[in-house]
Design an enzyme around this catalytic site. Structure first.
Site, PDB file in Angstrom:
ATOM      1  N   CYS A  64       2.135  21.433   9.309  1.00  0.00           N
ATOM      2  CA  CYS A  64       1.450  22.500   8.927  1.00  0.00           C
ATOM      3  C   CYS A  64       2.702  23.866   8.677  1.00  0.00           C
ATOM      4  CB  CYS A  64       0.800  23.073  10.232  1.00  0.00           C
ATOM      5  SG  CYS A  64      -0.768  22.060  10.369  1.00  0.00           S
TER       6      CYS A  64
ATOM      7  N   ARG B 181       6.830  21.020   3.010  1.00  0.00           N
ATOM      8  CA  ARG B 181       6.826  20.357   4.422  1.00  0.00           C
ATOM      9  C   ARG B 181       5.501  19.613   4.317  1.00  0.00           C
ATOM     10  NH1 ARG B 181       8.374  23.765   8.977  1.00  0.00           N
ATOM     11  NH2 ARG B 181       6.420  23.409  10.145  1.00  0.00           N
TER      12      ARG B 181
ATOM     13  N   TRP C 128      -1.376  20.261   7.354  1.00  0.00           N
ATOM     14  CA  TRP C 128      -1.167  18.740   7.482  1.00  0.00           C
ATOM     15  C   TRP C 128      -2.160  18.170   8.625  1.00  0.00           C
ATOM     16  CZ3 TRP C 128       1.274  14.825  10.568  1.00  0.00           C
ATOM     17  CH2 TRP C 128       1.827  13.609   9.864  1.00  0.00           C
TER      18      TRP C 128
ATOM     19  N   ASN D 196       0.174  25.870  14.041  1.00  0.00           N
ATOM     20  CA  ASN D 196       0.759  24.376  13.684  1.00  0.00           C
ATOM     21  C   ASN D 196       1.317  23.766  15.210  1.00  0.00           C
ATOM     22  OD1 ASN D 196       2.670  22.346  12.999  1.00  0.00           O
ATOM     23  ND2 ASN D 196       4.078  23.430  12.794  1.00  0.00           N
ATOM     24  N   GLY D 197       0.638  22.589  15.308  1.00  0.00           N
ATOM     25  CA  GLY D 197       0.935  21.945  16.571  1.00  0.00           C
ATOM     26  C   GLY D 197      -0.571  21.123  17.124  1.00  0.00           C
TER      27      GLY D 197
ATOM     28  N   GLU E 201      18.685   2.915   4.655  1.00  0.00           N
ATOM     29  CA  GLU E 201      18.319   4.416   4.190  1.00  0.00           C
ATOM     30  C   GLU E 201      17.759   4.236   2.836  1.00  0.00           C
ATOM     31  OE1 GLU E 201      17.612   6.962   5.346  1.00  0.00           O
ATOM     32  OE2 GLU E 201      17.859   8.225   3.653  1.00  0.00           O
TER      33      GLU E 201
ATOM     34  N   LYS F 226      14.215   5.684   1.467  1.00  0.00           N
ATOM     35  CA  LYS F 226      14.132   6.787   0.023  1.00  0.00           C
ATOM     36  C   LYS F 226      13.189   6.115  -0.795  1.00  0.00           C
ATOM     37  CE  LYS F 226      15.419   9.865   1.295  1.00  0.00           C
ATOM     38  NZ  LYS F 226      15.862   9.524   2.935  1.00  0.00           N
TER      39      LYS F 226
ATOM     40  N   GLU G  44       9.312   6.017   0.465  1.00  0.00           N
ATOM     41  CA  GLU G  44       8.741   7.316   0.659  1.00  0.00           C
ATOM     42  C   GLU G  44       8.472   8.104  -0.496  1.00  0.00           C
ATOM     43  OE1 GLU G  44      10.639  10.477   3.073  1.00  0.00           O
ATOM     44  OE2 GLU G  44      12.580   9.500   2.769  1.00  0.00           O
TER      45      GLU G  44
ATOM     46  N   HIS H 104      16.531 -17.128   6.864  1.00  0.00           N
ATOM     47  CA  HIS H 104      15.834 -17.240   8.068  1.00  0.00           C
ATOM     48  C   HIS H 104      14.291 -16.807   7.980  1.00  0.00           C
ATOM     49  CE1 HIS H 104      19.440 -18.314  10.361  1.00  0.00           C
ATOM     50  NE2 HIS H 104      20.025 -17.413   9.710  1.00  0.00           N
TER      51      HIS H 104
ATOM     52  N   LYS I  61       8.143  17.400   5.973  1.00  0.00           N
ATOM     53  CA  LYS I  61       9.474  17.414   5.734  1.00  0.00           C
ATOM     54  C   LYS I  61       9.843  17.180   7.327  1.00  0.00           C
ATOM     55  CE  LYS I  61      13.619  18.097   4.602  1.00  0.00           C
ATOM     56  NZ  LYS I  61      14.276  16.985   4.280  1.00  0.00           N
TER      57      LYS I  61
END
Ligand code: AGP
Length: 607
Positions: free
Chosen positions: A2, A28, A75, A101-102, A481, A485, A488, A504, A602
C-alpha cells in the site's frame, strides 16, 4: 505494498498535486486506489478497484478543488480488491477518513467490540476499525484528535502507517505509525506525509522519518509530533535527500526498469565514490573480524546479493558467512549471541521479513550491519553500522541497479576483512579496490555489447513457459538472480540451480528445444565442466544459451554471448546487465508492464 500520501495547503488546490504524488507510488504495486478531500467542510471520499487513472477519470477528480487531501493505493491483504475494500475508510458519521498501510493483527477483536457498540462496518478490511475507534474517541468521548491518537496507538496491535482526515479540522492531516514506513516532509507552505520519498520529492527534499509509536499531524508549514503523550523534537531528525524529480521520472525511457538498468554505470560510480570515503566500510569489516559467527540475510534480490557476497568472502577473506533468507530467520537466530554479526541487506530498508530477522538477532545480542539504499529507513535505524548504496531511487519493482551496488559494497567489505585478517598487504587491498573501480565501465561495455544480441535471444525465448538457468560457484548465485528477474516481470517459469546438479534429476525435464541458459564465470577450471554440462543438454535437444566471459570462447552453445574479460571480481558487472535486459525484453515481448508485475510490490512491509 500500500501507498499513502497526504498534502495540505492553506491556499492552494492540492487535488492535482495529490494525484501526481500518488502516481509516484504506483511502483509499489497495487490493485485499488482512493482519495479523501475536505470540500466546504464535508468529507468527499472517491475510491475504486483498479488503477489511479481509472479512479481519477471515473470521478472526474481533477475537476475538484480542495486545500487538503489524503490518497491511497491498496495492495490487498484483508478483503479482496474491490471498491468497498479500497481506502479511504470512514466512520459511521462520515466525519473521519482513514488510509492505512500494514496489518492490524487484533482487528477482529476490536471490530467485534465496536459492532457491539452499534458501529456498522461496510468493508472486510482490518483498516476500517481505525475509523470507528477514532469515532468513539473523538465524537463519542469528545477527545481531540491528538488525544484520540494517543489512545489509539495503545490499543492497536500489528503494523500500521495511518493517515486520516477529520472534517472538523480542515487544515490538518493526522498520522500514526508502527513498523510500516511513514515519512513527513518539511515545507514552508505545505503539510506533507507519505509512505515513500518519491511522492514528495517535488515539494521538499527535507524528510523526517516517523518512528514506531509516534503520532501527530501536519498542517501548512508545520509538523507536530508526539510519542507517549509528549511532544517530540523532530528537527534534529531531518534528512536531506539528494534525489531529484528527474531521478523519479522515466526521463524518456518506456519503463523505470529499463531506465534503472541503463543507470547502473552511474549508480555504481556513485556507490563506489561514496564508499571510498565511507568509514563504515572499515568499521563493518572490523566488526566482522572481531566476531566468531557471521550471517548474511535479505529477501529476494537482496538475498541473492548476500549469497554472492559469501562467494567473495570465501575467496578473499578465508571466511564463509552463512546466508539465509530473512523469512527463515528463527532457525538461525537461535545460534546468535554477543559474538555474532548479522549483515542485513535491504535496498528499501523496510522489508518486514528482514526487519524482523534483525530484531530477532539483536534480541540475542548480535551486532547488525545494514546495507541499504534508503537513508533513515527502518533497518538502518536498527543497525549498529550501515553502509549505504548510492543507487538513487529504484522505482521499478524488479531490483536491478540496487543489486549490483549491493554486491559492490559487499565486495569492499570482504576485501577489508581479508586485509584485516592479514591475508594480503595494504597495497594488494588497494589493487582489489582499484579493480572494483572498473565496475561502472564493465556495466557500460556489457550493455552496449549485449543489447542487440539480447533482443534476438528474447525473440527466440519469449514464447517459452519454462527454462533452466545454470551456473557453477559464483555463476550459480548469479543464476538465482537472473531466474528471479525473468520470473517476476515476464512470468516465465525460470528455474536456477547449480549446473552440476542437472544429472541428479532436473535434466529429466529437458526435451527438444527446452531453453537452458548457462552463466559462464571464472575460475578457469570450471570452464570445461560448464562445457560438458552444455553438451549434456545439447545431446538431449535443449536450446542452449551461454552468457559469460572470454574464458568461454572455445565453448559451443546454440547461442553464445561473451561480455568481458575473465575476471571473477568484475563478473557480476559484465554478466548481470545482459540477464536483466533479457528479463526486461521478455516481459515487453510478452505484453507485460515490467514496472507493474502482477501480484508484486516493490517493498513487502507485511508478512
Ligand atoms: C527483486 O526484484 C524483488 N523486487 C524482491 O525480491 C526484492 O528484492 C525483495 O522484496 C527485497 O526487497 P528489499 O531489498 O527492499 O529488502
Amino acid at each position: 505494498m500500500c501507498g499513502i500520501v497526504g498534502i495540505v495547503s492553506s491556499n492552494t488546490n492540492v487535488v492535482p498535486l495529490l494525484v501526481r504524488s500518488l502516481k509516484r507510488l504506483e511502483y509499489r504495486g497495487y490493485d485499488s486506489a482512493g482519495f479523501a478531500f475536505i470540500i466546504e467542510g464535508k468529507l468527499v471520499v472517491l475510491k475504486d478497484k483498479g488503477y489511479i487513472d481509472h479512479v481519477v477519470k471515473k470521478y472526474n477528480v481533477l475537476s475538484l478543488y480542495s486545500n487538503i487531501g489524503i490518497a491511497h493505493t491498496r495492495w490487498a491483504t484483508h478483503g479482496q480488491p474491490s471498491k468497498i475494500n479500497a481506502h479511504p475508510h470512514t466512520d459511521c458519521k462520515g466525519l473521519i477518513a482513514v488510509v492505512h498501510n500494514g496489518i492490524i493483527s487484533n482487528y477482529l477483536e476490536l471490530k467485534r467490540q465496536l459492532e457491539e457498540k452499534g458501529h456498522v462496518f461496510k468493508s472486510e478490511t482490518d483498516t476500517e476499525v481505525i475509523a470507528h475507534i477514532l469515532e468513539e474517541y473523538i465524537i463519542g468521548e469528545g477527545l481531540t484528535p491528538l488525544q484520540a491518537l494517543h489512545k489509539l496507538v495503545k490499543i492497536l496491535k500489528g503494523t500500521y502507517a495511518v493517515a486520516l482526515l477529520y472534517a472538523n479540522t480542515p487544515n490538518r492531516i493526522y498520522f500514526a505509525k508502527n513498523v510500516s514506513p511513514l515519512i513527513l516532509a518539511v515545507s514552508p507552505t505545505y503539510g506533507l506525509l507519505s509512505s515513500d520519498i518519491p511522492s514528495l520529492i517535488e515539494y521538499s527534499r527535507k524528510i523526517v522519518v516517523v518512528e514506531d509509536g509516534e503520532y501527530g499531524f501536519v498542517e501548512p508549514g508545520n509538523i507536530v509530533l508526539y510519542k507517549d503523550g509528549r511532544p517530540v523534537n523532530w528537527r534534529p531528525r531531518i534528512h536531506v535527500v539528494n534525489w531529484s524529480v528527474a531521478d523519479i521520472e522515466k526521463a524518456g525511457y518506456p519503463h523505470f526498469m529499463l531506465k534503472e538498468i541503463m543507470e547502473q554505470p552511474r549508480a555504481l560510480y556513485d556507490t563506489y565514490s561514496g564508499i571510498l570515503a565511507d568509514e563504515n566500510v572499515v568499521r563493518a569489516a572490523k566488526l566482522i573480524v572481531e566476531s566468531s559467527k557471521v550471517f548474511v540475510t535479505g529477501a529476494g534480490t537482496s538475498y541473492h546479493a548476500g549469497l554472492t557476497a559469501t562467494y567473495y568472502f570465501a575467496r578473499v577473506a578465508n571466511q564463509l558467512p552463512h546466508a539465509f533468507i530473512s523469512s527463515e530467520a528463527e532457525l538461525y537466530a537461535d545460534l546468535a549471541s554477543e559474538d555474532t554479526v548479522l549483515i542485513a541487506i535491504s535496498q528499501s530498508g523496510e522489508t518486514i521479513d528482514t526487519l524482523k530477522a534483525v530484531r530477532l538477532f539483536k534480541k540475542r545480542g548480535a551486532k547488525i550491519i545494514a546495507i541499504s539504499n534508503v537513508i533513515g529507513s527502518a533497518i538502518p535505524r536498527e543497525a549498529d553500522i550501515t553502509v549505504y548504496t548510492r543507487a538513487g531511487p529504484e522505482i521499478g519493482v524488479a531490483a536491478t541497479k540496487t543489486y549490483l551496488t549491493q554486491i559492490l559494497v559487499l565486495q569492499h567489505i570482504a576485501f577489508h576483512v581479508g586485509f584485516l585478517r592479514g591475508l594480503y598487504s595494504e597495497s594488494e587491498l588497494k589493487n582489489y579496490i582499484k579493480l572494483l573501480g572498473q565496475a561502472p565501465k564493465a556495466v557500460e561495455q556489457s550493455l552496449q555489447r549485449a543489447s542487440p544480441h539480447i533482443n534476438r535471444l528474447a525473440m527466440r525465448l519469449h514464447r517459452e513457459e519454462h527454462m533452466y538457468i545454470l551456473g557453477r560457484l559464483l555463476g550459480a548465485f548469479l543464476a538465482l538472480e537472473a531466474a528471479l528477474k525473468i520470473k517476476e516481470v515476464s512470468y516465465i517459469h525460470a528455474e536456477a540451480y547449480p549446473a552440476g546438479e542437472s544429472k541428479h534429476g532436473p535434466i529429466a525435464l529437458v526435451h527438444q528445444g527446452f531453453p537452458t541458459i548457462f552463466i559462464g564465470t571464472p575460475p578457469a577450471h570450471i570452464v570445461e565442466k560448464i562445457a560438458s554440462n552444455i553438451e549434456e543438454m545439447m545431446s538431449r535437444g535443449a536450446f542452449t544459451v551461454l552468457i559469460g566471459l572470454s574464458c568461454y570462447e572455445d565453448v559451443k552453445a546454440n547461442f553464445k554471448l561473451l561480455l568481458g574479460p575473465c575476471d571473477e571480481y568484475l563478473a557480476p558487472y559484465y554478466i548481470m546487465p545482459a540477464l536483466q535486459l533479457l528479463a526486461y525484453r521478455l516481459a515487453v515481448l510478452r505484453g507485460y508492464d515490467p514496472d507493474k508485475p502482477r501480484n508484486l510490490a516493490k517493498t513487502v512491509t507485511v508478512e
